[in-house]
Write an enzyme that holds these catalytic residues in place. Structure first.
Site, PDB file in Angstrom:
ATOM      1  N   GLU A  40       0.937  -1.296  -0.051  1.00 57.57           N
ATOM      2  CA  GLU A  40       0.033   0.075   0.068  1.00 57.57           C
ATOM      3  C   GLU A  40       0.882   1.336  -0.074  1.00 57.57           C
ATOM      4  OE1 GLU A  40      -2.793   0.366   3.386  1.00 57.57           O
ATOM      5  OE2 GLU A  40      -3.516   2.285   2.469  1.00 57.57           O
ATOM      6  N   ARG A 264       4.811 -12.826   9.680  1.00 59.09           N
ATOM      7  CA  ARG A 264       5.378 -11.568   9.602  1.00 59.09           C
ATOM      8  C   ARG A 264       7.010 -11.506  10.222  1.00 59.09           C
ATOM      9  NH1 ARG A 264       2.187  -7.246   8.689  1.00 59.09           N
ATOM     10  NH2 ARG A 264       3.472  -5.419   9.136  1.00 59.09           N
ATOM     11  N   LYS A 274       4.741   0.482   9.394  1.00 64.11           N
ATOM     12  CA  LYS A 274       4.625   1.851   8.730  1.00 64.11           C
ATOM     13  C   LYS A 274       4.160   2.995   9.415  1.00 64.11           C
ATOM     14  CE  LYS A 274       3.089   0.070   4.892  1.00 64.11           C
ATOM     15  NZ  LYS A 274       2.638  -0.091   3.587  1.00 64.11           N
TER      16      LYS A 274
HETATM   17  P1  ATP Z   1       2.867  -1.989   7.875  1.00 64.37           P
HETATM   18  O1  ATP Z   1       2.130  -2.753   9.092  1.00 64.37           O
HETATM   19  O2  ATP Z   1       4.210  -1.955   8.111  1.00 64.37           O
HETATM   20  O3  ATP Z   1       2.000  -0.923   7.725  1.00 64.37           O
HETATM   21  P2  ATP Z   1       1.637  -3.580   5.830  1.00 64.37           P
HETATM   22  O4  ATP Z   1       1.335  -5.016   5.860  1.00 64.37           O
HETATM   23  O5  ATP Z   1       0.467  -2.632   5.915  1.00 64.37           O
HETATM   24  O6  ATP Z   1       2.752  -3.086   6.759  1.00 64.37           O
HETATM   25  P3  ATP Z   1       1.703  -3.348   3.126  1.00 64.37           P
HETATM   26  O7  ATP Z   1       1.937  -2.405   2.240  1.00 64.37           O
HETATM   27  O8  ATP Z   1       0.116  -3.705   3.270  1.00 64.37           O
HETATM   28  O9  ATP Z   1       2.022  -3.261   4.644  1.00 64.37           O
HETATM   29  O10 ATP Z   1       2.501  -4.657   2.727  1.00 64.37           O
HETATM   30  C1  ATP Z   1       2.699  -5.307   1.629  1.00 64.37           C
HETATM   31  C2  ATP Z   1       3.051  -6.816   1.727  1.00 64.37           C
HETATM   32  O11 ATP Z   1       4.318  -6.869   2.714  1.00 64.37           O
HETATM   33  C3  ATP Z   1       2.030  -7.482   2.332  1.00 64.37           C
HETATM   34  O12 ATP Z   1       1.728  -8.659   1.740  1.00 64.37           O
HETATM   35  C4  ATP Z   1       2.474  -7.826   3.592  1.00 64.37           C
HETATM   36  O13 ATP Z   1       1.829  -9.221   4.235  1.00 64.37           O
HETATM   37  C5  ATP Z   1       3.944  -7.774   3.731  1.00 64.37           C
HETATM   38  N1  ATP Z   1       4.697  -7.448   4.897  1.00 64.37           N
HETATM   39  C6  ATP Z   1       4.393  -6.134   5.785  1.00 64.37           C
HETATM   40  N2  ATP Z   1       5.116  -6.228   6.607  1.00 64.37           N
HETATM   41  C7  ATP Z   1       5.739  -7.370   6.891  1.00 64.37           C
HETATM   42  C8  ATP Z   1       6.678  -7.915   7.600  1.00 64.37           C
HETATM   43  N3  ATP Z   1       7.075  -7.478   8.718  1.00 64.37           N
HETATM   44  N4  ATP Z   1       7.168  -9.161   7.565  1.00 64.37           N
HETATM   45  C9  ATP Z   1       6.652  -9.998   6.504  1.00 64.37           C
HETATM   46  N5  ATP Z   1       5.902  -9.316   5.293  1.00 64.37           N
HETATM   47  C10 ATP Z   1       5.250  -8.302   5.448  1.00 64.37           C
HETATM   48 MG    MG Z   2      -1.372  -3.437   4.918  1.00 64.94          MG
END
Ligand code: ATP
Ligand code: MG
Length: 565
Positions: A40, A264, A274
């Site tokens: 995102e 994760r 983020k």
């Molecule tokens: P954040 O919680 O940091 O905002 P998010 O999951 O909202 O992270 P996205 O931009 O939606 O961030 O993530 C893109 C991809 O990265 C998704 O498939 C998510 O599952 C993966 N992802 C995000 N953070 C992690 C992590 N700490 N470990 C493994 N995969 C991750």
């Molecule tokens: Mg997300």
């Protein structure tokens, strides 16, 4: 190193995701493999995303397929073009190549048609409950929800209202489109989830074209289907969304992508979200998104991390189904391991103490040969200037040495790296008792570091010729948090309460002249001190170095203690 030099070898690893994919290919469920990485664009990528990318891009490549880079840009309020550009840059920097570059917002029209299809099937309805009421009606884990009074509107009425939602006839938040599933489902996600909401916000790509926006659950899986994604790999928090993911596919009769979840990445001494990273940046706790103390890919890059080290780290942590916390020492180990092989060695003094060699002729300069990298003979040698006045490390001298201190002290002899034996004759102090200068002598017969009479010294120290020394700024970093689990503190304490006040130390140092003109991003090992990288703050007048990682291998120590090797 440029990203072009990276080669990904087909891995022979086996984990539950790869096993599932092999089974899907064997059974004919899919005839090809296509994955996607779906950030995102509401922030910068961090090391957790690198893990997801290593899985998404890595698996596609191993199975001869492709991986799309898709921006999951369905929330106009938090998303910006700036983030899109930065994410593209970071993905490229890590060396991943996407099949197609896609945007969920490109599918807004198709998603709208999908919604119409569900309304026509009697599987979706326009609901007039407010967001608070929807929450209240949803029930809890132990109590079933209640049906919305608007649940049984006719198909015609729903079609009419939904079209008027799109046309902008209703105020923000006044209506939603919901899937008609089961308000008594034990899975709260299945209790008539909201598919669309009214939002008068400008989208970074579609502008003011839309005032209704699909929610994650009604965009993600559908985007997967539209792109023919076979395996939609995501982190564990989406596990409870999987039944809904599958419900939409079934009811819409669209391409059946398969969602598989993995754990994760969590790392000690940092936060990987983020939202929290944004708080650190906006609160001024760090100097920006690329602060070398942050686990963002930009921060890690500026700190001196290389794509190879990050990818190696991702490969070594593997893929698991259960959440765990990885020791940050393991990440550091990956970088140290690489730089040990590739970084040229130089000498630099971080906390200088002046030495005058009384028996060395004034004005004389000798250029001594030094190995650029003992790990790599092809790296060759360079000449290091030696003269009567040197800087050594304050730490390498003790006026009253304790029993285990073998370095320089009054009357004692040590070896100067690549040079001569040096003996301390006299200590000079200022009015406050601070040591300001050492009067020393050297033994001219020990050039190269050995005494012809066979006498030994117990320590070798690094040094820089004062006349030739290049003044530079050196930034040393420590963890941003004082505790290993800033993300998981007892009630009432926030990660902002455990910020390490000493995570950055700035020193005015001296380096040997061979580093003059080093480009931003260039790595060195400063002998005995660690691996350093030239920071973008450097100017033609003054180099700035970040310590990427020290020489002390915490991870190897942890492994040894655990009985490994
Ligand atoms: P954040 O919680 O940091 O905002 P998010 O999951 O909202 O992270 P996205 O931009 O939606 O961030 O993530 C893109 C991809 O990265 C998704 O498939 C998510 O599952 C993966 N992802 C995000 N953070 C992690 C992590 N700490 N470990 C493994 N995969 C991750
Ligand atoms: Mg997300």
């Amino acid at each position: 190193m440029t990203t072009e030099e990276i080669t990904t070898k087909p891995s022979t690893t086996s984990d539950f995701i790869r096993t599932a994919i092999r089974e899907d290919l064997a059974s004919g469920r899919y005839t090809y493999v296509r994955t996607r990485f779906p950030p995102e664009p509401n922030g910068y990528l961090h090391i957790g995303h690198a893990k997801a990318m290593a899985i998404d891009f890595g698996i596609a490549e191993e199975f001869g397929g492709t991986c799309n880079l898709r921006f999951d840009d369905t929330n106009p309020v938090k998303e910006e073009q700036e983030y899109v550009d930065a994410i593209i840059e970071d993905v490229q920097w890590l060396g991943f190549r996407w099949g197609k570059l896609c945007y969920a917002s490109d599918y807004f029209e198709t998603l709208y048609e999908y919604a119409i299809k569900l309304i026509k099937k009697g599987k979706a309805y326009v609901c007039d409950l407010s967001p608070e009421q929807i929450r209240e009606y949803r029930g809890t884990l132990t109590e079933p929800g209640r049906e919305s009074p608007w649940r049984n509107r006719s198909v015609e009425e729903n079609l009419d209202l939904f079209q008027r939602m799109r046309a902008g006839e209703f105020p923000e938040g006044s209506r939603t489109l919901r899937a008609k599933i089961d308000m008594a489902s034990p899975n709260l996600v299945m209790r008539d989830p909201v598919m669309y909401r009214i939002l008068y916000a400008e989208h970074h790509r579609t502008g003011k074209q839309w005032c209704i926006y699909p929610l994650y659950d009604f965009a993600h899986g559908q985007s997967d289907s539209i792109e023919g994604i076979t395996h939609s790999l995501c982190s564990l928090e989406y596990e409870i969304h999987r039944p809904l993911y599958e419900w939409f596919i079934r009811e819409l009769e669209i391409f059946p992508s398969r969602q598989i979840e993995f754990a994760r990445l969590n790392l000690t001494y940092t936060v990987l979200s983020k939202r929290k990273l944004l708080q650190l940046v906006e609160g001024g706790y760090v100097r920006g998104w690329d602060d070398p103390r942050l686990p963002t890919l930009r921060g890690l890059r500026r700190r001196g991390y290389t794509p190879t080290a990050i990818r190696h780290f991702c490969a070594s942590i593997g893929v698991a189904k259960a959440d765990s916390v990885v020791d940050i020492a393991m990440l550091e180990h990956s970088l140290r391991d690489e730089l040990n092989k590739t970084a040229p060695r130089v000498m630099a003094v971080l906390r200088p103490l002046k030495v005058v060699i009384e028996n060395y002729p004034p004005g004389k300069v000798e250029w001594l040969e030094a190995l650029n990298n003992p790990e790599d003979p092809s790296a060759g040698v360079r000449q290091v200037p030696f003269s009567r006045e040197l800087y050594i490390e304050q730490e390498d001298f003790m006026e009253q040495p304790h029993p285990k201190f073998y370095r320089l002290s009054p009357g004692r002899e040590v070896r100067l790296r690549y040079a001569y034996f040096l003996k301390c004759e006299e200590v000079v102090k200022d009015a406050d008792g601070n040591i300001t200068l050492l009067h020393c002598t050297y033994d001219p017969t020990t050039r190269g570091g050995n005494a012809p009479d066979g006498r030994k010294v117990k320590a070798t120290i690094h040094w820089v010729s004062a006349e030739h020394a290049l003044p530079c700024e050196v930034r040393l970093y420590d963890h941003l948090f004082t505790v290993p689990n800033p993300d998981n503190l007892p009630e009432g304490r926030s990660f902002l309460d455990v910020i390490n006040p000493n995570s950055l130390q700035v020193l005015q140092a001296y380096a040997e002249p061979s580093v003059r003109g080093a480009p931003v991003g260039k790595h060195y090992q400063f002998e005995r001190l660690g691996y350093f990288v030239v920071d973008p703050d450097s100017s033609a007048q003054r180099l700035v170095f970040n310590r990427a990682v020290s020489l002390k291998d915490e991870w190897a120590r942890i492994q040894q203690r655990a009985g490994g090797n």
